[in-house]
Design a protein around this motif. Structure first.
Motif, PDB file in Angstrom:
ATOM      1  N   GLY A  36      26.392  44.343  43.305  1.00  0.00           N
ATOM      2  CA  GLY A  36      25.403  43.562  44.046  1.00  0.00           C
ATOM      3  C   GLY A  36      26.048  42.509  44.927  1.00  0.00           C
ATOM      4  N   LEU A  37      27.074  41.839  44.418  1.00  0.00           N
ATOM      5  CA  LEU A  37      27.753  40.828  45.226  1.00  0.00           C
ATOM      6  C   LEU A  37      28.496  41.448  46.405  1.00  0.00           C
ATOM      7  CD1 LEU A  37      29.155  38.484  42.432  1.00  0.00           C
ATOM      8  CD2 LEU A  37      27.330  37.977  44.066  1.00  0.00           C
ATOM      9  N   VAL A  38      29.100  42.607  46.185  1.00  0.00           N
ATOM     10  CA  VAL A  38      29.809  43.282  47.281  1.00  0.00           C
ATOM     11  C   VAL A  38      28.822  43.728  48.352  1.00  0.00           C
ATOM     12  CG1 VAL A  38      31.112  45.367  47.875  1.00  0.00           C
ATOM     13  CG2 VAL A  38      31.801  43.981  45.913  1.00  0.00           C
ATOM     14  N   ILE A  39      27.706  44.317  47.946  1.00  0.00           N
ATOM     15  CA  ILE A  39      26.696  44.756  48.919  1.00  0.00           C
ATOM     16  C   ILE A  39      26.112  43.548  49.642  1.00  0.00           C
ATOM     17  CG2 ILE A  39      24.402  45.795  49.143  1.00  0.00           C
ATOM     18  CD1 ILE A  39      25.236  47.759  46.942  1.00  0.00           C
ATOM     19  N   CYS A  42      28.589  42.327  52.197  1.00  0.00           N
ATOM     20  CA  CYS A  42      28.634  43.219  53.371  1.00  0.00           C
ATOM     21  C   CYS A  42      27.419  42.993  54.271  1.00  0.00           C
ATOM     22  CB  CYS A  42      28.701  44.672  52.930  1.00  0.00           C
ATOM     23  SG  CYS A  42      30.288  45.128  52.197  1.00  0.00           S
ATOM     24  N   LEU A  43      26.255  42.821  53.659  1.00  0.00           N
ATOM     25  CA  LEU A  43      25.052  42.566  54.461  1.00  0.00           C
ATOM     26  C   LEU A  43      25.150  41.223  55.185  1.00  0.00           C
ATOM     27  CD1 LEU A  43      22.224  43.856  52.097  1.00  0.00           C
ATOM     28  CD2 LEU A  43      23.052  44.909  54.213  1.00  0.00           C
ATOM     29  N   ALA A  44      25.659  40.209  54.511  1.00  0.00           N
ATOM     30  CA  ALA A  44      25.825  38.899  55.149  1.00  0.00           C
ATOM     31  C   ALA A  44      26.817  38.988  56.306  1.00  0.00           C
ATOM     32  CB  ALA A  44      26.283  37.863  54.124  1.00  0.00           C
ATOM     33  N   ALA A  45      27.911  39.713  56.103  1.00  0.00           N
ATOM     34  CA  ALA A  45      28.893  39.879  57.173  1.00  0.00           C
ATOM     35  C   ALA A  45      28.271  40.624  58.353  1.00  0.00           C
ATOM     36  CB  ALA A  45      30.119  40.623  56.653  1.00  0.00           C
ATOM     37  N   LEU A  46      27.461  41.626  58.082  1.00  0.00           N
ATOM     38  CA  LEU A  46      26.798  42.374  59.148  1.00  0.00           C
ATOM     39  C   LEU A  46      25.834  41.485  59.926  1.00  0.00           C
ATOM     40  CD1 LEU A  46      26.295  45.138  60.498  1.00  0.00           C
ATOM     41  CD2 LEU A  46      24.501  45.511  58.803  1.00  0.00           C
ATOM     42  N   VAL A  47      25.073  40.658  59.214  1.00  0.00           N
ATOM     43  CA  VAL A  47      24.139  39.745  59.875  1.00  0.00           C
ATOM     44  C   VAL A  47      24.897  38.770  60.771  1.00  0.00           C
ATOM     45  CG1 VAL A  47      22.555  37.820  59.456  1.00  0.00           C
ATOM     46  CG2 VAL A  47      22.301  39.959  58.177  1.00  0.00           C
ATOM     47  N   PHE A  48      25.987  38.198  60.262  1.00  0.00           N
ATOM     48  CA  PHE A  48      26.771  37.261  61.079  1.00  0.00           C
ATOM     49  C   PHE A  48      27.409  37.963  62.271  1.00  0.00           C
ATOM     50  CE2 PHE A  48      27.093  34.611  57.098  1.00  0.00           C
ATOM     51  CZ  PHE A  48      26.272  33.602  57.581  1.00  0.00           C
TER      52      PHE A  48
END
Length: 54
Positions: A36-39, A42-48
């Motif tokens: 969950g933390l890895v996903i 990754c989602l936070a990095a994609l948003v940024f």
């Protein structure tokens, strides 16, 4: 040969402790948390990354 400090009761071969169902459950919970933390990361990095383009 004499045993050094901290060697009292040392064995040649470690004994594997039997695994209990609660041990397995804790392992599954930890794995789910890590995934969950890895996903989430990754989602936070994609948003940024996408926010930088807008």
């Amino acid at each position: 040969m004499r045993a050094g400090p901290g060697d009292a009761g040392a064995q040649d071969r470690p004994v594997h402790r039997p695994e209990t169902p609660s041990d397995r459950q804790r392992g599954r919970s930890a794995t789910r948390l890590l995934v969950g933390l890895v996903i989430g990361g990754c989602l936070a990095a994609l948003v940024f990354y996408l926010a930088a383009w807008l």
